[in-house]
Design a protein around this motif. Structure first.
Motif, PDB file in Angstrom:
ATOM      1  N   VAL A  39       0.837  -1.206   0.000  1.00  0.00           N
ATOM      2  CA  VAL A  39       0.000   0.000   0.000  1.00  0.00           C
ATOM      3  C   VAL A  39       0.868   1.250   0.000  1.00  0.00           C
ATOM      4  N   ASN A  40       1.955   1.233   0.756  1.00  0.00           N
ATOM      5  CA  ASN A  40       2.854   2.390   0.786  1.00  0.00           C
ATOM      6  C   ASN A  40       3.483   2.646  -0.584  1.00  0.00           C
ATOM      7  N   VAL A  41       3.947   1.597  -1.247  1.00  0.00           N
ATOM      8  CA  VAL A  41       4.534   1.771  -2.576  1.00  0.00           C
ATOM      9  C   VAL A  41       3.479   2.238  -3.567  1.00  0.00           C
ATOM     10  N   PHE A  42       2.267   1.704  -3.462  1.00  0.00           N
ATOM     11  CA  PHE A  42       1.187   2.140  -4.346  1.00  0.00           C
ATOM     12  C   PHE A  42       0.855   3.611  -4.135  1.00  0.00           C
ATOM     13  N   LEU A  43       0.743   4.032  -2.869  1.00  0.00           N
ATOM     14  CA  LEU A  43       0.452   5.445  -2.585  1.00  0.00           C
ATOM     15  C   LEU A  43       1.574   6.351  -3.092  1.00  0.00           C
ATOM     16  N   PHE A  44       2.805   5.899  -2.916  1.00  0.00           N
ATOM     17  CA  PHE A  44       3.930   6.708  -3.360  1.00  0.00           C
ATOM     18  C   PHE A  44       3.974   6.824  -4.881  1.00  0.00           C
ATOM     19  N   SER A  45       3.582   5.760  -5.565  1.00  0.00           N
ATOM     20  CA  SER A  45       3.621   5.788  -7.027  1.00  0.00           C
ATOM     21  C   SER A  45       2.477   6.594  -7.634  1.00  0.00           C
ATOM     22  N   THR A  46       1.456   6.915  -6.858  1.00  0.00           N
ATOM     23  CA  THR A  46       0.352   7.707  -7.404  1.00  0.00           C
ATOM     24  C   THR A  46       0.753   9.154  -7.659  1.00  0.00           C
ATOM     25  N   GLY A  47       1.866   9.593  -7.114  1.00  0.00           N
ATOM     26  CA  GLY A  47       2.313  10.965  -7.302  1.00  0.00           C
ATOM     27  C   GLY A  47       3.255  11.136  -8.470  1.00  0.00           C
ATOM     28  N   ARG A  48       3.138  10.342  -9.492  1.00  0.00           N
ATOM     29  CA  ARG A  48       4.004  10.362 -10.668  1.00  0.00           C
ATOM     30  C   ARG A  48       5.445  10.083 -10.271  1.00  0.00           C
ATOM     31  N   LEU A  49       6.039   9.138 -10.923  1.00  0.00           N
ATOM     32  CA  LEU A  49       7.403   8.730 -10.604  1.00  0.00           C
ATOM     33  C   LEU A  49       8.390   9.629 -11.333  1.00  0.00           C
ATOM     34  N   VAL A  50       8.869  10.650 -10.647  1.00  0.00           N
ATOM     35  CA  VAL A  50       9.866  11.557 -11.207  1.00  0.00           C
ATOM     36  C   VAL A  50      11.061  11.603 -10.263  1.00  0.00           C
ATOM     37  N   VAL A  51      12.222  11.921 -10.821  1.00  0.00           N
ATOM     38  CA  VAL A  51      13.460  11.936 -10.049  1.00  0.00           C
ATOM     39  C   VAL A  51      14.054  13.343 -10.099  1.00  0.00           C
ATOM     40  N   ASN A  52      14.605  13.783  -8.975  1.00  0.00           N
ATOM     41  CA  ASN A  52      15.295  15.070  -8.856  1.00  0.00           C
ATOM     42  C   ASN A  52      14.411  16.262  -9.210  1.00  0.00           C
ATOM     43  N   GLN A  53      13.174  16.229  -8.750  1.00  0.00           N
ATOM     44  CA  GLN A  53      12.265  17.353  -8.950  1.00  0.00           C
ATOM     45  C   GLN A  53      11.852  17.887  -7.582  1.00  0.00           C
ATOM     46  N   PRO A  54      11.596  19.185  -7.464  1.00  0.00           N
ATOM     47  CA  PRO A  54      11.171  19.736  -6.176  1.00  0.00           C
ATOM     48  C   PRO A  54       9.754  19.273  -5.836  1.00  0.00           C
TER      49      PRO A  54
END
Length: 117
Positions: A39-54
């Protein structure tokens, strides 16, 4: 990247459900922990998987949504408390019954048929 995260969530969910269906209390606790990780990984992935963004909207062209990060932090605290409670209940049950199975003693899944008297 999305396929890898979706596969990880699916695998953790499948293993968690399998472990919850076991008869012993320790695999049940591990299964619940795996489900909370999924559930934690699913919730985290709902915010678009981007790297090095504010994480906050600024003058940048791209940003990361901070809401899933806040939801994951809340879910981590809740799952920690839930796991601690389940471990204490399982330990108390083991100390009182000297058995770590999750079934209720004395109850059966199907009623017994009494012989004709």
């Amino acid at each position: 990247m999305e396929l890898l995260v979706a596969s990880a969530v699916g695998l953790m969910t499948a293993v968690g459900v399998y472990l919850i269906l076991q008869q012993r209390t320790f695999p049940i606790i591990v299964g619940l922990t795996l489900l909370s990780y999924a559930v934690n990984v699913f919730l985290f992935s709902t915010g678009r998987l981007v790297v090095n963004q504010p994480p906050i909207i600024s003058d940048a062209d791209a940003y990361t949504d901070p809401l899933p990060q806040a939801l994951v932090l809340t879910a981590i605290v809740i799952s920690f408390g839930m796991t601690a409670l389940i471990v204490v209940l399982a330990l108390r049950s083991f100390l009182e019954t000297k058995n770590d199975t999750a079934d209720v003693p004395g109850e059966h899944l199907a009623p017994e048929v009494e012989a004709d008297k």
